[in-house]
Design a protein around this motif. Structure first.
Motif, PDB file in Angstrom:
ATOM      1  N   MET A   1       0.852  -1.186   0.000  1.00  0.00           N
ATOM      2  CA  MET A   1       0.000   0.000   0.000  1.00  0.00           C
ATOM      3  C   MET A   1       0.892   1.241   0.000  1.00  0.00           C
ATOM      4  SD  MET A   1      -2.894  -1.527   0.023  1.00  0.00           S
ATOM      5  CE  MET A   1      -4.064  -0.191   0.277  1.00  0.00           C
ATOM      6  N   PRO A   2       0.734   2.131  -0.979  1.00  0.00           N
ATOM      7  CA  PRO A   2       1.652   3.274  -1.103  1.00  0.00           C
ATOM      8  C   PRO A   2       1.397   4.340  -0.045  1.00  0.00           C
ATOM      9  CG  PRO A   2      -0.096   3.445  -2.729  1.00  0.00           C
ATOM     10  CD  PRO A   2      -0.286   2.121  -2.040  1.00  0.00           C
ATOM     11  N   PRO A   3       2.457   5.046   0.382  1.00  0.00           N
ATOM     12  CA  PRO A   3       2.275   6.149   1.342  1.00  0.00           C
ATOM     13  C   PRO A   3       1.524   7.300   0.681  1.00  0.00           C
ATOM     14  CG  PRO A   3       4.540   6.091   0.552  1.00  0.00           C
ATOM     15  CD  PRO A   3       3.878   4.855   0.027  1.00  0.00           C
ATOM     16  N   LEU A   4       0.845   8.087   1.481  1.00  0.00           N
ATOM     17  CA  LEU A   4       0.015   9.172   0.965  1.00  0.00           C
ATOM     18  C   LEU A   4       0.849  10.213   0.221  1.00  0.00           C
ATOM     19  CD1 LEU A   4      -2.849  10.250   0.797  1.00  0.00           C
ATOM     20  CD2 LEU A   4      -2.532  11.317   3.039  1.00  0.00           C
ATOM     21  N   ARG A   5       2.094  10.424   0.642  1.00  0.00           N
ATOM     22  CA  ARG A   5       2.929  11.449  -0.002  1.00  0.00           C
ATOM     23  C   ARG A   5       3.261  11.096  -1.454  1.00  0.00           C
ATOM     24  NH1 ARG A   5       5.852   8.732   3.667  1.00  0.00           N
ATOM     25  NH2 ARG A   5       7.554   7.408   2.900  1.00  0.00           N
ATOM     26  N   GLU A   6       3.065   9.836  -1.837  1.00  0.00           N
ATOM     27  CA  GLU A   6       3.357   9.412  -3.206  1.00  0.00           C
ATOM     28  C   GLU A   6       2.098   9.317  -4.064  1.00  0.00           C
ATOM     29  OE1 GLU A   6       5.504   5.756  -3.052  1.00  0.00           O
ATOM     30  OE2 GLU A   6       7.207   6.587  -1.928  1.00  0.00           O
ATOM     31  N   ARG A   7       0.967   9.794  -3.524  1.00  0.00           N
ATOM     32  CA  ARG A   7      -0.301   9.634  -4.226  1.00  0.00           C
ATOM     33  C   ARG A   7      -0.853  10.935  -4.811  1.00  0.00           C
ATOM     34  NH1 ARG A   7      -4.124   6.118  -0.418  1.00  0.00           N
ATOM     35  NH2 ARG A   7      -5.601   6.901  -1.983  1.00  0.00           N
ATOM     36  N   GLY A   8      -0.003  11.953  -4.935  1.00  0.00           N
ATOM     37  CA  GLY A   8      -0.375  13.181  -5.616  1.00  0.00           C
ATOM     38  C   GLY A   8      -1.651  13.821  -5.093  1.00  0.00           C
ATOM     39  N   GLY A   9      -2.585  14.067  -6.008  1.00  0.00           N
ATOM     40  CA  GLY A   9      -3.822  14.760  -5.676  1.00  0.00           C
ATOM     41  C   GLY A   9      -4.781  13.996  -4.797  1.00  0.00           C
ATOM     42  N   ASP A  10      -4.463  12.746  -4.451  1.00  0.00           N
ATOM     43  CA  ASP A  10      -5.358  11.974  -3.570  1.00  0.00           C
ATOM     44  C   ASP A  10      -5.510  12.626  -2.198  1.00  0.00           C
ATOM     45  OD1 ASP A  10      -5.773  10.154  -5.530  1.00  0.00           O
ATOM     46  OD2 ASP A  10      -4.669   8.505  -4.596  1.00  0.00           O
ATOM     47  N   VAL A  11      -4.498  13.401  -1.777  1.00  0.00           N
ATOM     48  CA  VAL A  11      -4.574  14.068  -0.468  1.00  0.00           C
ATOM     49  C   VAL A  11      -5.790  14.989  -0.420  1.00  0.00           C
ATOM     50  CG1 VAL A  11      -3.451  15.681   1.104  1.00  0.00           C
ATOM     51  CG2 VAL A  11      -2.094  13.960  -0.077  1.00  0.00           C
ATOM     52  N   ILE A  12      -5.951  15.812  -1.448  1.00  0.00           N
ATOM     53  CA  ILE A  12      -7.068  16.754  -1.485  1.00  0.00           C
ATOM     54  C   ILE A  12      -8.388  16.001  -1.661  1.00  0.00           C
ATOM     55  CG2 ILE A  12      -8.056  18.748  -2.668  1.00  0.00           C
ATOM     56  CD1 ILE A  12      -5.454  19.235  -1.088  1.00  0.00           C
ATOM     57  N   GLN A  13      -8.391  14.990  -2.509  1.00  0.00           N
ATOM     58  CA  GLN A  13      -9.617  14.212  -2.720  1.00  0.00           C
ATOM     59  C   GLN A  13     -10.082  13.560  -1.416  1.00  0.00           C
ATOM     60  OE1 GLN A  13      -9.343  11.275  -5.849  1.00  0.00           O
ATOM     61  NE2 GLN A  13     -11.284  10.313  -5.295  1.00  0.00           N
ATOM     62  N   LEU A  14      -9.150  12.964  -0.685  1.00  0.00           N
ATOM     63  CA  LEU A  14      -9.497  12.322   0.583  1.00  0.00           C
ATOM     64  C   LEU A  14      -9.954  13.349   1.617  1.00  0.00           C
ATOM     65  CD1 LEU A  14      -6.563   9.769   0.762  1.00  0.00           C
ATOM     66  CD2 LEU A  14      -8.976   9.174   0.674  1.00  0.00           C
ATOM     67  N   ALA A  15      -9.266  14.490   1.666  1.00  0.00           N
ATOM     68  CA  ALA A  15      -9.651  15.533   2.616  1.00  0.00           C
ATOM     69  C   ALA A  15     -11.080  16.004   2.362  1.00  0.00           C
ATOM     70  CB  ALA A  15      -8.680  16.709   2.519  1.00  0.00           C
ATOM     71  N   GLN A  16     -11.440  16.185   1.090  1.00  0.00           N
ATOM     72  CA  GLN A  16     -12.794  16.613   0.748  1.00  0.00           C
ATOM     73  C   GLN A  16     -13.826  15.554   1.140  1.00  0.00           C
ATOM     74  OE1 GLN A  16     -13.607  19.521  -0.042  1.00  0.00           O
ATOM     75  NE2 GLN A  16     -12.064  20.522  -1.323  1.00  0.00           N
ATOM     76  N   ILE A  17     -13.484  14.293   0.943  1.00  0.00           N
ATOM     77  CA  ILE A  17     -14.389  13.201   1.312  1.00  0.00           C
ATOM     78  C   ILE A  17     -14.603  13.175   2.819  1.00  0.00           C
ATOM     79  CG2 ILE A  17     -14.594  10.675   1.449  1.00  0.00           C
ATOM     80  CD1 ILE A  17     -13.221  10.584  -1.321  1.00  0.00           C
ATOM     81  N   PHE A  18     -13.511  13.314   3.587  1.00  0.00           N
ATOM     82  CA  PHE A  18     -13.628  13.320   5.054  1.00  0.00           C
ATOM     83  C   PHE A  18     -14.463  14.508   5.522  1.00  0.00           C
ATOM     84  CE2 PHE A  18      -9.232  11.124   5.067  1.00  0.00           C
ATOM     85  CZ  PHE A  18      -9.824   9.890   4.906  1.00  0.00           C
ATOM     86  N   LEU A  19     -14.276  15.664   4.877  1.00  0.00           N
ATOM     87  CA  LEU A  19     -15.034  16.858   5.253  1.00  0.00           C
ATOM     88  C   LEU A  19     -16.520  16.680   4.947  1.00  0.00           C
ATOM     89  CD1 LEU A  19     -14.974  19.748   6.333  1.00  0.00           C
ATOM     90  CD2 LEU A  19     -14.593  20.536   3.985  1.00  0.00           C
ATOM     91  N   GLU A  20     -16.832  16.097   3.800  1.00  0.00           N
ATOM     92  CA  GLU A  20     -18.239  15.852   3.442  1.00  0.00           C
ATOM     93  C   GLU A  20     -18.902  14.912   4.441  1.00  0.00           C
ATOM     94  OE1 GLU A  20     -18.117  14.382  -0.532  1.00  0.00           O
ATOM     95  OE2 GLU A  20     -17.353  16.271  -1.378  1.00  0.00           O
ATOM     96  N   ARG A  21     -18.170  13.904   4.884  1.00  0.00           N
ATOM     97  CA  ARG A  21     -18.725  12.973   5.871  1.00  0.00           C
ATOM     98  C   ARG A  21     -19.021  13.692   7.188  1.00  0.00           C
ATOM     99  NH1 ARG A  21     -14.668   7.747   5.268  1.00  0.00           N
ATOM    100  NH2 ARG A  21     -15.458   6.956   3.267  1.00  0.00           N
ATOM    101  N   LEU A  22     -18.089  14.549   7.605  1.00  0.00           N
ATOM    102  CA  LEU A  22     -18.284  15.282   8.858  1.00  0.00           C
ATOM    103  C   LEU A  22     -19.462  16.248   8.747  1.00  0.00           C
ATOM    104  CD1 LEU A  22     -14.526  15.954   9.658  1.00  0.00           C
ATOM    105  CD2 LEU A  22     -16.083  14.575  11.044  1.00  0.00           C
ATOM    106  N   ASN A  23     -19.587  16.931   7.611  1.00  0.00           N
ATOM    107  CA  ASN A  23     -20.729  17.830   7.408  1.00  0.00           C
ATOM    108  C   ASN A  23     -22.040  17.064   7.496  1.00  0.00           C
ATOM    109  OD1 ASN A  23     -19.606  20.425   7.118  1.00  0.00           O
ATOM    110  ND2 ASN A  23     -19.046  20.038   4.990  1.00  0.00           N
ATOM    111  N   ARG A  24     -22.046  15.853   6.978  1.00  0.00           N
ATOM    112  CA  ARG A  24     -23.252  15.026   7.006  1.00  0.00           C
ATOM    113  C   ARG A  24     -23.526  14.508   8.422  1.00  0.00           C
ATOM    114  NH1 ARG A  24     -21.807  12.076   3.194  1.00  0.00           N
ATOM    115  NH2 ARG A  24     -20.921  10.326   4.358  1.00  0.00           N
ATOM    116  N   ASP A  25     -22.471  14.043   9.093  1.00  0.00           N
ATOM    117  CA  ASP A  25     -22.647  13.462  10.436  1.00  0.00           C
ATOM    118  C   ASP A  25     -23.071  14.499  11.472  1.00  0.00           C
ATOM    119  OD1 ASP A  25     -21.918  11.041   9.383  1.00  0.00           O
ATOM    120  OD2 ASP A  25     -19.855  11.089  10.130  1.00  0.00           O
ATOM    121  N   TYR A  26     -22.592  15.731  11.315  1.00  0.00           N
ATOM    122  CA  TYR A  26     -22.876  16.767  12.318  1.00  0.00           C
ATOM    123  C   TYR A  26     -23.870  17.812  11.812  1.00  0.00           C
ATOM    124  CZ  TYR A  26     -19.039  14.762  14.969  1.00  0.00           C
ATOM    125  OH  TYR A  26     -18.236  13.897  15.672  1.00  0.00           O
TER     126      TYR A  26
END
Length: 332
Positions: free
Chosen positions: A177-202
């Motif tokens: 499984m590759p480290p996040l630092r080697e996954r380019g734009g996935d950092v922003i994509q994952l951050a947006q997904i986590f934020l959307e989940r939190l907006n929905r949960d709260y």
């Protein structure tokens, strides 16, 4: 059914797309898998994906954290035990392998198993047969085994802390499984997904939030040594602490970047101090183990420490060989 990869393993970078393709391929073949990767990269999610994309999907997926298993109870936990097999064995127990019958047994942190436990696991992998502790009946099982480790098992083999023959048995189908630092734009994509989940949960408890552009830029620059887990926890923490609608927080100091000036000297001092403490601990524990002839319980008494705490130091510095562990077990 929702696609397992789309619902749990998230990202669209070429590096991660390659891993997802590997997982789909590996899932088709009923062989042992060894998953490597840094902590927080999603090794268990990868194991679950292999299981739920395979022909065993309707059967149990049983995860085991090997680091949490007491050394003296590993075989009992994995293979089960008969009533009266040891002092507290008031009832027979089937064991985790039996629970995973027909499905997948996932051994996380497999590198933390003692050499004795590694030998028992190797015997099981050779023909998928085992006996419960205290039992005489040989049992056959239909279980797929997936192991994972964030350690370099090849290096542990060289230092004789991991069995070479067991590594060969586990590494039939390797997956990293590759480290996040080697996954380019996935950092922003994952951050947006986590934020959307939190907006929905709260929803209804706090304003709907979004990222400030400066924070998004910082998220991309940071190296994320704790990988996806660190990113998710950071977003959650800042979300809950933010009273407004825009998230704009400072990230931890990136230790991957070379420090300079006064900060550099402070860093060097801390590293030197940590090395001195580690060298003292290693020397002190090794001396006590020598005086106690390898018996952890006796060495702990000499140190005036709780056996469990002292045992962690012994294993931290890998000072207990297999004969020493067996001698220690016999002392109880």
């Amino acid at each position: 059914m929702v696609d397992v990869l789309e619902s749990s393993l998230l990202g669209s970078s070429p590096q991660f797309a390659h891993v997802l393709a590997q997982i789909r391929r590996i899932a088709k073949f009923d062989v042992t898998v060894l998953i490597g990767g840094e902590t927080g990269t999603g090794k268990e999610l990868g194991a679950r994906a292999v299981h739920y994309l395979s022909a065993r999907a309707a059967q149990p997926f049983v995860p085991v954290n090997c680091g949490a298993l007491a050394d003296s109870l590993v075989e009992s936990e994995l293979f089960g035990h008969e009533r009266g097999a040891f002092t507290d064995a008031r009832h027979a127990a089937p064991g985790l392998i039996s629970e995973a019958e027909g499905g997948t047994l996932f051994l996380d942190e497999v590198d933390t198993l003692s050499l004795k436990a590694q030998a028992a696991l190797l015997r099981f992998l050779q023909d998928r047969t085992y006996r419960r502790v205290g039992g005489t009946q040989t049992r056959h099982t239909n279980v797929r085994l997936i192991a994972a480790s964030n350690a370099n098992l090849e290096e542990l083999v060289k230092t004789r802390h991991f069995r070479r023959d067991l590594l060969y048995r586990l590494k039939v189908m390797p997956l990293v499984m590759p480290p996040l630092r080697e996954r380019g734009g996935d950092v922003i994509q994952l951050a947006q997904i986590f934020l959307e989940r939190l907006n929905r949960d709260y929803q209804g408890h706090t304003p709907v939030k979004q990222f400030h552009p400066d924070l998004l830029a910082a998220l991309k620059r940071y190296s994320w040594p704790g990988n996806i887990r660190e990113l998710e926890h950071f977003i959650q923490r800042e979300y809950l602490m933010c009273e407004g609608a825009v998230l704009n927080a400072e990230l931890p100091q990136d230790r991957s970047a070379p420090p300079d000036g006064e900060e550099r000297y402070n860093t060097v001092f801390k590293q030197a101090k940590a090395r001195v403490i580690a060298d003292f601990e290693r020397s002190y524990v090794a001396s006590l183990m020598t005086r106690a002839r390898g018996n952890i319980s006796r060495a702990a008494r000499l140190a005036g420490q709780d056996r469990s705490a002292f045992s962690k130091l012994v294993h931290k510095y890998r000072l207990a060989s297999e004969p020493e562990q067996e001698q220690d077990s016999a002392d109880h």
